[in-house]
Design a protein around this motif. Structure first.
Motif, PDB file in Angstrom:
ATOM      1  N   TYR A  78      37.036  21.994  49.456  1.00 25.61           N
ATOM      2  CA  TYR A  78      38.088  21.399  50.282  1.00 25.61           C
ATOM      3  C   TYR A  78      37.589  20.115  50.941  1.00 25.61           C
ATOM      4  O   TYR A  78      38.324  19.147  51.080  1.00 25.61           O
TER       5      TYR A  78
ATOM      6  N   TYR B 211      46.515  19.928  50.435  1.00 20.76           N
ATOM      7  CA  TYR B 211      45.973  21.169  49.869  1.00 20.76           C
ATOM      8  C   TYR B 211      44.895  21.791  50.764  1.00 20.76           C
ATOM      9  O   TYR B 211      45.027  22.961  51.149  1.00 20.76           O
TER      10      TYR B 211
ATOM     11  N   ARG C 298      52.257  20.416  52.593  1.00 21.56           N
ATOM     12  CA  ARG C 298      51.375  21.485  53.055  1.00 21.56           C
ATOM     13  C   ARG C 298      52.166  22.789  53.225  1.00 21.56           C
ATOM     14  O   ARG C 298      51.727  23.854  52.826  1.00 21.56           O
TER      15      ARG C 298
ATOM     16  N   PHE D 109      52.693  24.266  49.861  1.00 17.48           N
ATOM     17  CA  PHE D 109      51.469  24.890  49.337  1.00 17.48           C
ATOM     18  C   PHE D 109      51.227  26.240  50.003  1.00 17.48           C
ATOM     19  O   PHE D 109      50.772  27.185  49.372  1.00 17.48           O
TER      20      PHE D 109
ATOM     21  N   PHE E 263      43.209  25.031  41.667  1.00 20.92           N
ATOM     22  CA  PHE E 263      44.089  23.951  42.112  1.00 20.92           C
ATOM     23  C   PHE E 263      44.849  23.365  40.918  1.00 20.92           C
ATOM     24  O   PHE E 263      46.055  23.157  40.958  1.00 20.92           O
TER      25      PHE E 263
ATOM     26  N   THR F  14      48.055  25.752  41.589  1.00 19.67           N
ATOM     27  CA  THR F  14      48.796  24.977  42.585  1.00 19.67           C
ATOM     28  C   THR F  14      49.684  23.929  41.942  1.00 19.67           C
ATOM     29  O   THR F  14      50.891  23.886  42.205  1.00 19.67           O
TER      30      THR F  14
ATOM     31  N   SER G  72      53.791  23.586  41.907  1.00 16.30           N
ATOM     32  CA  SER G  72      54.279  22.629  42.900  1.00 16.30           C
ATOM     33  C   SER G  72      55.082  21.506  42.273  1.00 16.30           C
ATOM     34  O   SER G  72      55.330  20.497  42.930  1.00 16.30           O
TER      35      SER G  72
END
Lengths: 320, 298
Positions: free
Chosen positions: A34, B104, B165, B168, B190, B194, B198
């Motif tokens: 992240y 994310y 956000r 997500f 991801f 994701t 998305s």
């Protein structure tokens, strides 16, 4: 159930000497992907948002391009004093505030009224059609809207052709300072009424239908239902939006003013933001313009705080 | 149930009168919204002199396409059109990637420091350096007169980022967990979980940003000074708002006798809004959805 992150880094509970520090470090390590991802946005926000915030210090300095921001001398509130003692200061404040206040009086209620009227429409198809059409101007660029205005309002433009047809006198609308605010506010309503109503329509869907049923049983007519159920139902949204617009009272849509203003209507069309642009970027008085801009932001913040405090007292709805 | 209840009341004459007035008001709104744009189109298709005499109101008089022929012979207009397309494509790509990269991590509970970073970003919604410091920064970074000055300073809209956000966060956590058990890395999750899920929000955001780039003029006005780099909106401003005509257009104007400056201005407006109006019916509902998510959570 354990989340994936806890699995990433197995819990080493029998660590020889677990320290607080290592716990933090472990959390950071666990989210290293992240961080990697977030690096780009973080750098962006620091460079393009926080650095300019520190750049405001040139308002208190005699900024020169050659010396740079750090090398320029501090002059304290010199430029603020200069601005406040300038006789033109009052004209600018008056123009900015009047447009902001008119905006609140005329442009703020428009979407609320539209939402209430749309809510009363019985035909769902027709309602959706009106909504779809009314959102359209929001997507047109400021240049297009101002281009249409300038040409429609010109001496031989569409509006004057219509006035002529009615046998009325033609008016040089954009050349007359008295017309400027009306033109500006009307165009803001035209562009924003549909889009602005979305948020109120969203709030309307949250009203419990049983309330209407109960009111009908009690014999309340539509006007009474609107007054006692619908309006109170969207009141929190109205208050929040009102706060935003109080806070934005000094943040008049500067691009539109810039495009609609000309030498003839300067008397009413010159606002603080256009003045900052002119002094700063056209005449390169960087420090002075930054000081004026900062003054504008501080006043705006004061307005926002006042609005928030009042709302907190009156209705317990607030931004912070 | 509610519907029948409300329909019962309609019987009263006052209520019926209101319905009629309401429909008339709404039709008036539709007309007031639509007519100016329609009028611009009609003028751009009409003969110049008929427009000057004030004969044009609801349909083209002396229908002709020579105004458009003339516009498309003007290299500066074509070039600016190309520039706008370039700025929109590059700008939107940067926007969407950066916004996703920001949204994310912030959507993940296990992202250490999430609260602090969110605050850091939300602050920028309320405080900014203002026009001059931002300009000086762009100047300092040597981005003046480049495409970067138009696409980088506004790379992430905080509002859009919050909407993304929120989206997500709505993706079921179990999907990530099972992917992890199957040995997928976070990067793969991801990419494979994701992003495909998305698509709607990514499409909405692309539209938001693309319309913004297509319509923007101010950053181009302050940051660009080479004519060959101007986007369409700047040319539009110069021609339509300031009333300037390029020499090329003036010369060509002699060839097409039916065309006046007014025709040209209105036709340029049409070519600037046409792409927006054409995609509008398809994208409109996404915008509304995006606006709703943002307003409920924001």
């Amino acid at each position: 159930m354990r989340g994936p992150s806890t699995l990433t880094e197995p819990q080493v509970n029998f660590d020889a000497n677990p320290r607080v520090e290592s716990k933090v470090w472990r959390s950071i390590k666990r989210s290293r992907f992240y961080y990697l991802m977030f690096a780009v946005p973080l750098v962006y926000f620091i460079v393009f948002h926080y650095i300019p915030m520190f750049g405001i210090m040139i308002a208190f300095k005699d900024y020169s391009v050659f010396k740079g921001i750090a090398g320029s001398e501090w002059v304290g509130f010199k430029y603020f004093g200069e601005f406040l003692s300038d006789p033109y200061f009052y004209t600018l404040i008056k123009n900015t505030l009047l447009i902001g206040i008119y905006q609140i009086i005329f442009a703020f209620p428009a979407p609320i009224i539209l939402a209430l009227l749309l809510n009363e429409l019985r035909n769902g198809m027709f309602k959706r059609f009106v909504q779809t059409v009314s959102y359209l101007p929001h997507f047109l660029s400021t240049v297009v809207v101002c281009g249409i205005l300038v040409n429609f309002l010109s001496y031989d433009g569409m509006i004057n052709q219509f006035l002529h047809w009615l046998g009325l006198e033609q008016v040089h609308f954009l050349m007359i300072p008295e017309w400027f605010r009306s033109i500006y506010i009307s165009s803001e309503i035209w562009q924003g009424i549909g889009w602005g109503s979305i948020i109120y329509l969203a709030a309307l869907t949250n009203i419990d239908p049983q309330l209407y049923e109960a009111a009908t049983m009690d014999g309340a007519n539509r006007w009474k239902q609107a007054k006692h159920i619908t309006l109170p139902g969207i009141a929190p949204t109205i208050i929040i939006m009102f706060l935003f617009s109080i806070g934005a009272i000094m943040a008049v849509s500067f691009e539109k003013v810039l495009l609609l203003s000309n030498g003839s209507n300067f008397e009413t069309s010159d606002i603080i933001a256009t003045y900052v642009y002119r002094r700063g970027l056209v005449s390169s008085d960087f420090s002075y313009a930054t000081a004026v801009g900062l003054f504008n932001s501080v006043i705006a913040l004061v307005f926002l705080t006042i609005g928030n405090t009042i709302s907190k007292k009156v209705s317990e709805t607030s931004l912070w | 149930m509610v519907k029948t209840q409300r329909n019962l009341i309609k019987k009263s004459p006052g209520s019926r009168a209101f319905d009629i007035i309401n429909v008339i008001l709404m039709l008036l709104l539709v007309f007031m919204t639509f007519y100016p744009i329609y009028y611009v189109l009609v003028v751009s298709l009409s003969e110049g002199n008929a427009v000057m005499r004030g004969e044009v109101s609801f349909w083209p008089i002396g229908f002709n396409l020579s105004t458009y022929a003339l516009i498309f012979e003007d290299p500066s207009i074509l070039q600016s059109y190309g520039n706008t397309i370039l700025y929109t494509v590059v700008g939107t790509a940067i926007n969407v990637i950066c916004t996703a990269f920001c949204a994310y991590p912030l959507s993940k509970k296990e992202f250490y420091g999430r609260g602090f970073f969110t605050l850091l970003i939300v602050i920028t919604m309320f405080f900014s350096g203002g026009l001059i410091p931002s300009y000086l920064l762009v100047q300092h970074l040597n981005m003046l007169n480049t495409i970067w000055a138009l696409v980088i300073p506004g790379a992430i809209s905080v509002w859009n980022m919050i909407v993304m956000r929120t989206f997500f966060q709505g993706i079921p956590q179990e999907l990530y967990e099972s992917a992890y058990i199957d040995g997928s890395s976070e990067f793969m999750s991801f990419l494979k979980i994701t992003l495909p899920l998305s698509k709607p929000i990514l499409a909405t955001m692309s539209m938001f940003y693309a319309v913004g780039h297509w319509n923007s003029f101010f950053s181009a006005m302050i940051y660009l000074d080479e004519k060959s780099k101007y986007p369409l909106q700047i040319i539009l401003r110069n021609m339509v708002v300031m009333g300037e005509m390029s020499n090329q257009t003036q010369e060509l104007g002699g060839v097409y006798a039916a065309v006046t400056a007014t025709n040209i201005k209105y036709a340029v407006i049409i070519i600037a809004v046409l792409p927006i109006i054409m995609v509008y019916p398809f994208i409109q509902k996404y915008f509304v959805k995006g606006m709703m998510i943002g307003s409920l959570k924001g």
